[in-house]
Write an enzyme that holds these catalytic residues in place. Sequence first.
Site, PDB file in Angstrom:
ATOM      1  N   ASN A  71      32.407 -45.017  54.121  1.00 35.56           N
ATOM      2  CA  ASN A  71      33.102 -46.249  54.509  1.00 35.56           C
ATOM      3  C   ASN A  71      32.118 -47.154  55.260  1.00 35.56           C
ATOM      4  OD1 ASN A  71      34.562 -48.250  55.881  1.00 35.56           O
ATOM      5  ND2 ASN A  71      36.388 -46.969  56.012  1.00 35.56           N
TER       6      ASN A  71
ATOM      7  N   GLY B 115      25.999 -38.439  57.157  1.00 35.25           N
ATOM      8  CA  GLY B 115      26.584 -38.671  58.487  1.00 35.25           C
ATOM      9  C   GLY B 115      25.754 -39.661  59.292  1.00 35.25           C
TER      10      GLY B 115
ATOM     11  N   PHE C  99      30.921 -38.576  72.832  1.00 34.11           N
ATOM     12  CA  PHE C  99      29.463 -38.667  72.706  1.00 34.11           C
ATOM     13  C   PHE C  99      28.792 -37.349  73.086  1.00 34.11           C
ATOM     14  CE2 PHE C  99      31.400 -42.636  74.197  1.00 34.11           C
ATOM     15  CZ  PHE C  99      31.359 -43.331  73.002  1.00 34.11           C
TER      16      PHE C  99
ATOM     17  N   ILE D 297      36.744 -38.812  67.244  1.00 38.87           N
ATOM     18  CA  ILE D 297      36.446 -39.316  68.584  1.00 38.87           C
ATOM     19  C   ILE D 297      36.082 -40.798  68.533  1.00 38.87           C
ATOM     20  CG2 ILE D 297      35.772 -37.052  69.438  1.00 38.87           C
ATOM     21  CD1 ILE D 297      32.848 -37.866  69.052  1.00 38.87           C
ATOM     22  N   GLY D 298      36.582 -41.447  67.490  1.00 40.70           N
ATOM     23  CA  GLY D 298      36.236 -42.849  67.281  1.00 40.70           C
ATOM     24  C   GLY D 298      35.306 -43.007  66.106  1.00 40.70           C
ATOM     25  N   THR D 299      35.033 -41.868  65.488  1.00 45.68           N
ATOM     26  CA  THR D 299      34.071 -41.788  64.394  1.00 45.68           C
ATOM     27  C   THR D 299      34.645 -42.255  63.070  1.00 45.68           C
ATOM     28  OG1 THR D 299      34.814 -39.509  64.432  1.00 45.68           O
ATOM     29  CG2 THR D 299      32.670 -39.953  65.361  1.00 45.68           C
TER      30      THR D 299
ATOM     31  N   GLU E  83      24.670 -40.137  64.906  1.00 41.64           N
ATOM     32  CA  GLU E  83      23.548 -40.155  65.857  1.00 41.64           C
ATOM     33  C   GLU E  83      22.479 -41.168  65.484  1.00 41.64           C
ATOM     34  OE1 GLU E  83      24.397 -37.165  67.853  1.00 41.64           O
ATOM     35  OE2 GLU E  83      25.908 -37.023  66.266  1.00 41.64           O
TER      36      GLU E  83
ATOM     37  N   ARG F  96      25.070 -41.100  50.939  1.00 39.78           N
ATOM     38  CA  ARG F  96      26.206 -41.943  50.568  1.00 39.78           C
ATOM     39  C   ARG F  96      27.009 -42.319  51.810  1.00 39.78           C
ATOM     40  NH1 ARG F  96      29.930 -39.498  46.214  1.00 39.78           N
ATOM     41  NH2 ARG F  96      28.940 -40.916  44.753  1.00 39.78           N
TER      42      ARG F  96
END
Lengths: 763, 180, 330
Positions: A647, A718, A256, A481-483, A721, A644
Site C-alpha cells: 500500500n 517491509g 517504535f 502500532i500505526g503501521t 525501519e 513490493r
Amino acid sequence: MIAKPAIPDVLREPGPGIGKPLSRVDGPLKVTGQARYAAEFNVPGLVHGYIVSSTITKGRITRIDTAAALRRPGVLHVFTHENRPHVAWFDRKWKDEDAPSGSPFRPLYDDRIVHAMQPVALVVAETFEAAREGARLVQVEYEAEPHETDLAARRHEAFTPGKEKGGFEPPPKPRGDPDRALAEAAVKVDVEYVQPTEHHNPMEMHGSTVVYNDDGTLTVHDKTQGAPNSHSWVCSVFGLSKSAVRVISPFVGGAFGSGLRPQHQLFMAVMAALQLKRSVRVELSRPQMFTFGHRPPTIQRVALGAAPDGTLQAMIHEAVQESSQFENYVEIVVNWSGQQYRCDNVRLDYKLARLDVFTPLDMRAPGAATGVPAIEMAMDELAHALRMDPVELRLRNYTDRDPNQDKPFSSKELRACFAQGAERFGWSRRNPQPRSMREGRQLIGWGVASGVWDAMQGQADARATLGIDGHLVVASATADIGTGTYTVMSQIAAGTLGLPIGNVTFKLGDSALPMAPIEGGSWTVSSVGSAVLAACERVRGRLYKLAAKMEGAPLGKAKPADMVLTDGHVALAADPARRVPIAEVMRSGGVLAIEEEARSVPYYVKRAQHTLATHSAVFAEVRVDEDLGTVQVSRIVSAVAAGRIINPKTAGSQVMGGVVMGIGMALEEETFMDHGLGRYMNHDLAEYHVPVNADIGSIDVIFVDEHDEVVNPLGAKGVGEIGIVGVPAAIANAVFHATGVRVRELPITLDKVLAGLSRRSAA
Amino acid sequence: MDQRLAELRDTAPAVPDRIPISLVVNGVEKRMEVAAWTTLLDLLRNTLDLPGTKKGCDHGQCGACTVLVDGRRINSCLTLAVMKDGCEVTTIEGLATGDVLHPMQQAFVDHDAYQCGYCTPGQICSAVGLISEGQARTREEIRDLMSGNICRCGAYPNIIAAIEGVLGGTAPAQAKEDPA
Amino acid sequence: MRAFSYSRAESVADALKGVVGHGETKVVAGGTNLLDLMKADVMRPTRLVDITRLPLNRIEETAEGGLRLGALVTNADTAHDERVRSRYPMLSRAILAGASAQLRNMATNGGNLLQRTRCYYFYDTGTPCNKREPGSGCGAIGGVNRIHAILGASEHCIATHPSDMCVALAALAAEIRVTGPRGERTIPFEAFHRLPGDAPQIDTNLAPDEIVTAIDLPARGFAAHSTYLKVRDRQSYAFALVSVAAALEIEDGKVTAARLALGGVAHKPWRDQAAEEALVGRPADAGSFAVAAEAVLRDARGFGHNDFKIDLARRAILRALQDAAASETP
C-alpha cells in the site's frame, strides 16, 4: 471485539487491492475517537494503580512506610516488595520474545535498586487521583551505593558479547589487514562519533487495564507490540494457565519498539487484579516512560582509507555501546558497514559496557540507526577529503554481493534509489564546495546518505473464514502500532480472493487468535502477510474444488488451475466472462462457510543462500542560521527499495514518519543523564525534544521498483525501519556542506554548530 | 521535607471538595458532582467514558488532550473540570454528524494524516480550533500554530495537507494517492 | 496532586478574602503552570481560589496613552488584540513565540508573570532543589545545566524564568498592578521578579496575600523598530535557550532610545539599562550593537553545559538589534 470500520463509499476499492494506495480501513475509528487503547477500557468497579518510583539509582530499600498512603480515603492497598504475592523465581520464567540473555528485571521482587526511578511500590485506589496522591505519600528510605552511568567512563572496560539475542549477528571476522591498509592509504578519515540515549516516547503512555472476570480469569488490555508475548509472559510469571488469561490490544498508540517487551505496568496491573480480585488499570506517567528501555548511547570509531580514485582500501568500524548490569542488550551496529561497501581490509568490532541503567530496548531500526549514520558520515568526510561527489564515492564502492557473508543479495536496487532520489532532489546542481549556497543569513547545504535494514521474516499463523454472504474474516494475533497492518492484511486477503476490500475484516491484537510474532523489525508484512496469503490461498483452493464439482458444470471441465477469483466470482482464467458467484459455489457444495488456517514459514534454504535487505538513498537540504547556529531541514527526498509495496499510501506514511524521527535524531533527541545522580533529567516532552510540526518541511518518498522472489511469496520486504536509517547522516552531511562544520556528536544542536563556526573563524 | 510533609498532612483536606457542575458535552447537558482535583481530561476519559480525548503526557506538553471549550482549543489535562462549570465542551466524539464525518475528520482519512491514531483526536480538534481562530494564512503559520500537537509517528506533512485541504475547500490531491 | 479545597471568587474582594491567612492557598486562573506543578507534586496547595470569573478580562486604554492588560485576558487574546499588535508588536511576537496555541488560549497575563522555572531539578522531586525544598541544594550546579542561567545566578540556584511575554514586558518597562489587604499598588516590571540570592524559593515581590490585577503598558511601544528573537532547540513549542526583546528609536541613523531585555539567561527577565543607555547617541549599526552586547554579558558566567549561552546571547543580541533597526511598522 473489533467493530467493522465504516468505510465511506468514495474510498471503497473496486477490486483486488495489492499495490493500491488505499486509505486506512481503521481510519474512521481513529478520527472519531472510537478506537480504544489499552488504558481506555472502562469497566464497572475498575480501580486505579499508580507507581512509586525510586529516588536513588543503586542500592537497597531499607524501609517503606505506607501508613500515610493507606490512611487516605480511597486508597485500597499499597504493594511493595515486602507484601507482593508469590511470583516466578527462575530467570527463564521472566523471559519474553525480545529478551536478551541475562536476568530480566522483576518489579517489586526484592529490596535491590538497580536503576533510577525503579518502581518500588504500587498504590491502588478507587480513583486515579487518589492513587496518585497515595503514591506521593509512600515514604521510602534507601541505602545508596555508588553507581556509574557514564559510557565514556566505562568504554575501556567493555566486553565482546556473544549471540545474546535472536536476530543478532556478531560482527564477521576481520578481512585482510585493515590497520596496515589504513596506514598506507592515500586518503584517510579516522574519526569518532558519539550518539546519545534516546527514548521511544510513543504518544500513548504504557498502560494496562486488567479486567477481573467473574470466573477469576483475566482479560488484559495491554499496550504491546505482541499480545501473545504479553500473554505468555503473564502466564509464566504468575504461574497461570494459558486459558486463564487473554490479552487484547486492538489499537496501540505508537511504540517504535517500546512495546516489544512486556513492561512493568502490565506486571503491576495483573498482580493487583489477582490479589484484590478487582479490575485494575495502571498507566505510567510520562516521566515513568523513561524508566524501562531506550536506544543506548554509543561511541564509534570509523576509519576509512581510500585510493585517490575513491576505491576503499581500509575500513575499521568499532562501537562501544551501553548495556545494563543485568542483561546483555545487543543490536547490529557495525556489520552494516561491511555489508554496504566492497573493501578487502575490514575490521568490525562491537563491545558492550555495563552501566547502572535499565536494559536498553530496540528502538526503530535498532543498531542500524546508530551504526549506519556513523559509516555514512565517515563516507561523506572521505568524499570531501577525496574532492569527490559523495554519491559517486558510494557508487564507486557499490557491491552486488554482501562482502560480510560472501552471498548475493536477493535483490538490491540501491543504485536506482540513488539515481531516482538524485533526480527528484536536483542533486546534479550541487556545488561540492561547503558554504557555497546562502540566502541572507541562512547557509544552505545538501547532503546524502544511504540506508539499509534487514528484510526479516518469522513464522506466523493466520485464519481465513469466508462466509456465504461473501464476507471474509481474517485473523492473526499480530499488532497494528500505526503501521497499517489492518489495511495491508485486508488488501492481501481481498486481492487473493478477488473480493472488494469492504468485504474483508482483519482481526489482530488478541492472544486468542492464531499465533503471530511480536510486531517489529519491519517483518510483519513478510511474516503475517505471508500467512494471510497462505490461508486465503487455501480458501481459494477449496472454492475452486467446489466449483469444479458443481452440478451443471457452469465452468465446463475446468480444473482449479484454470480458475481465477475476481469480483466475488469464480471465473475461467481464459474466459473471465464465464463465471459463478462465490455464494452459488458454496451453496452448491453445501457449505455455509469455508475456514482455513495456515502457517507460513520463511524460505529457509533460499534465504540462507542470500542476504536480504531493504535499501534507501536519502537526500537532505538544510538551512543553517549562521548567526545563531539553528538548523532547519527544509527538504528530504527518500528513495526506498523494499520489494513490493502493498500500500503506497500507508507505506509512504511509514517512511515519512521514519524521516521525521530521523530529523529528531539528527537535530533534537537526547536524554540527558545526570551522572552524579545517575538519573535522566529531561524526562518529559517539554525537555526531551521530538520534532513538532514547525520543524518539518517537505518530505518526498519514492518507492523504487524492486522484484524479489526470495524474501517471501509476496515479494514485500517491509518499510517500518528503513525510513529513519539514512536520515541522520544525510542531515549531518548537509550541515557540513552548509557550514563547513562537522558535528560528530548527535544531536546537532545549535551549541555544537556555533562551537564549530567559532573554531572555523578562529582558524 | 519531612517537616513540611507533616504540616501538610495536618492542613490538607482528607478528600477534595466535591462540587456540583453542569457541562454541555457534545451538545448534551451533563449534571454531576466532581471532585475538585479531577481534570477535564480525566472526567471525560474515566467518568463520562469518552476516551477519544487522549492522555499523552498529562502536563500540557503534547496536545493529545486538546478539546474545544466554548469553541476554543485548550489542553484538557491542565483544566480542572470544576473550573469549566457551565461551559460547552466539544470532543472528538462530537464532531461527526451521525455517520457523516466532519470535513476535518474526512480530510485526515483521505490524506493519511495519522498512523497510530493516538494524537489524532487532539490534532483534529486543534485543527478545527485553528480554522475558527482565523490566524493562519500561510503554510508556515499553520505549521507553527499546529505545533502544540505532537505526532510521534511523524504524520506532519499529511496533517498540513489535510488542513490545507479543508481550508481551501479542496478535495485531496489525487497525486498524493499514488506516489511515483 | 494532593487533595485541596476549592472555592470560586466572585469579586476581587472575595478573592482576597480567600487568600488572606491561608499559607497554602493559591489562586488559579489558566492553570497551565500551577496544575502542572501540582501534578508533579512540586506545589501542594491545600486551597485553590478560582479567580476566572473576576472582571479582569479587558484590555483598556490608560490615561497616559498606554494600554491596561487585564490579568485574566488570555495570552492569545492579548497577542491578537489589534491595539497590542499595532502599538506593541514586540509584545505580540513574544507572546506568540511562547508555548502552543492551546496553552495560549488558556494561560492568562497574570499567570504568565507568575509562572515558575522549567529547571529539571525543580520539577523532579527525586532530586535536590533549593527552590522547591530550601536547603536541599542545587542539583543543576554540577548537574545537567544546559538550559540554566548565565546572569544573576547564585550558589543556591541557577534556574531561569521561562516566560517570553515577560521579556517583552521588561523591555517595554511595563508596570504590574496588584491589590491586597493593604490596598492597591503598582510594581515596576524590573522590581517584580527577583534574583535567586539565598531565597530562590521566592520568585517575585508579590506578597502572598496579593493578586495581580493588570499589566500597564506605557505609551511608548517602539512599534517602528523592535523585535523579539527567540532561539530554541526546535522551531516551536520549546522554551528559549536565549531570547531577546530589542527596541530602538532611531533618528538620522542615530539611536535616540533603546530597550534591551533577555530571556532564558537569568532567574528573571534580564533587562540591562546600562547597555541601553550606552546605545543612545550612537549610530544604529553593528559596531554599537556589539558594544551593547558585550556590556550586557560582561558578568555572564556559565556552569558547564550552558557555557555556550554566553556566545549565543551575544550573537542573539546583535541579531535582534540589527533586526529591530531594520524593522518597520508591521
